[in-house]
Design an enzyme around this catalytic site. Structure first.
Site, short mmCIF file in Angstrom:
data_model
loop_
_atom_site.label_atom_id
_atom_site.label_comp_id
_atom_site.label_asym_id
_atom_site.label_seq_id
_atom_site.Cartn_x
_atom_site.Cartn_y
_atom_site.Cartn_z
N ASP A 153 0.83 -1.22 0.00
CA ASP A 153 0.00 0.00 0.00
C ASP A 153 0.86 1.26 0.00
O ASP A 153 1.97 1.26 0.52
CB ASP A 153 -0.92 -0.03 1.24
CG ASP A 153 -2.07 0.96 1.10
OD1 ASP A 153 -2.35 1.42 -0.03
OD2 ASP A 153 -2.70 1.28 2.14
N ARG A 199 0.13 7.76 -2.57
CA ARG A 199 0.71 8.81 -1.71
C ARG A 199 2.16 9.06 -2.05
O ARG A 199 2.64 10.19 -2.02
CB ARG A 199 0.55 8.41 -0.22
CG ARG A 199 -0.83 8.75 0.33
CD ARG A 199 -1.10 8.02 1.61
NE ARG A 199 -1.44 6.62 1.34
CZ ARG A 199 -1.49 5.67 2.28
NH1 ARG A 199 -1.20 5.98 3.53
NH2 ARG A 199 -1.83 4.44 1.95
N ASN A 209 -11.04 -2.40 -5.33
CA ASN A 209 -10.24 -1.52 -6.20
C ASN A 209 -10.87 -1.33 -7.58
O ASN A 209 -10.56 -0.37 -8.29
CB ASN A 209 -8.80 -2.04 -6.36
CG ASN A 209 -7.94 -1.89 -5.12
OD1 ASN A 209 -7.02 -2.68 -4.89
ND2 ASN A 209 -8.20 -0.88 -4.29
#
Ligand code: IPE
Ligand code: IPE
Ligand code: MG
Length: 247
Positions: A21, A25, A69
């Protein structure tokens, strides 16, 4: 001394699962698009798979794409699917060179046709490799897997005369996608989130959980070794007392 030297090779987990993950970001930090993050995440997949195989880990299972997702923007889903096909295709040689067998779990039939075929071809081309099994969880979610198992138990012709008592934990496990794998002893999640996000719910009943703030594209072999060293510092009690474990 690095973390690799601190690993006790006699106490390695046989199966490590990873929730990869933080790609989005990581990309945002560089002012780039989320897809750029996914592309860089591939390097961490390669590094981690290599590190695991070199150490002698038997099974490495990577959460690549969840059932949920599919609800991301179409552009991102399409880019991820293209990335999967390209990567799987490109890595066949490396998998064979490292003697790694590719495997996949999830609702694979829901993948675009080309993805499904390339995936099956690569699984087939690596089927005789026996150093490590690398499993990609694609279009996977644990609730889907468990529901699917119940459906298959009911529709399996062999089970028409089944009595309720015959449904044991072992019997049920055999209907999960992971029927040919041991349960993971260690689950790693990157990016600082401390949740399971519908991954291997049944199989991680007694796994040690390891959360690191490192974003997936920055995850290195050294970070992987650190997770194993941390795992080895824990006392796995399985419901017993510490005294019972030590005697
Ligand atoms: C993980 O990174 C990759 C997939 C879920 C496909 P994310 O895309 O979830 O990255 P963040 O969590 O938004 O940073
Ligand atoms: C979990 O990551 C799924 C994968 C790593 C493939 P997500 O980014 O989708 O999880 P949430 O939404 O933060 O729980
Ligand atoms: Mg995420």
């Amino acid at each position: 001394m690095g973390f690799k030297e601190k690993i006790n090779l006699d106490n390695l987990p046989n199966h490590i699962a990873v929730i990869m993950d933080g790609n989005g970001r990581w990309a945002a930090k560089q002012g780039e698009s989320r897809v750029f993050g996914h592309e860089h995440g591939v390097n961490s997949v390669r590094e981690t798979a290599e590190a695991a195989a070199e150490l002698g880990i038997g099974y490495l299972t990577l959460y690549a794409f969840s059932t949920e997702n599919w609800n991301r923007p179409k552009f991102e889903v399409d880019a991820l699917m293209t990335l999967f096909v390209d990567t799987i295709q490109r890595e066949i040689e490396t998998l064979n060179k490292n003697n790694i067998r590719l495997n996949a779990i999830g609702d694979l039939k829901s993948l675009p046709g080309e993805n499904y075929r390339k995936l099956m071809d690569t699984i087939d081309e690596t089927r005789n490799n026996d150093r490590m099994v690398l499993t990609l969880a694609m279009s996977y979610s644990a609730r889907w897997e468990i529901t699917e198992a119940v459906r298959r138990i009911i529709t399996d012709k062999e089970n028409q005369q089944l009595n309720a008592e015959e449904i044991t934990e072992n019997f049920f496990s055999n209907y999960l996608n992971t029927n040919d794998m041991p349960d993971p002893e260690l689950l790693i999640r990157t990016s600082g989130e401390k949740r399971i996000s519908n991954f291997l719910l049944w199989q991680i009943a007694y796994a040690e959980l390891y959360f690191t703030p490192i974003l997936w594209p920055e995850f290195t072999k050294e970070d992987f070794y650190e997770a194993i060293v941390n795992y080895q510092s824990r006392e796995r009690r399985f419901g017993l007392t510490s005294e019972q474990i030590k005697s």
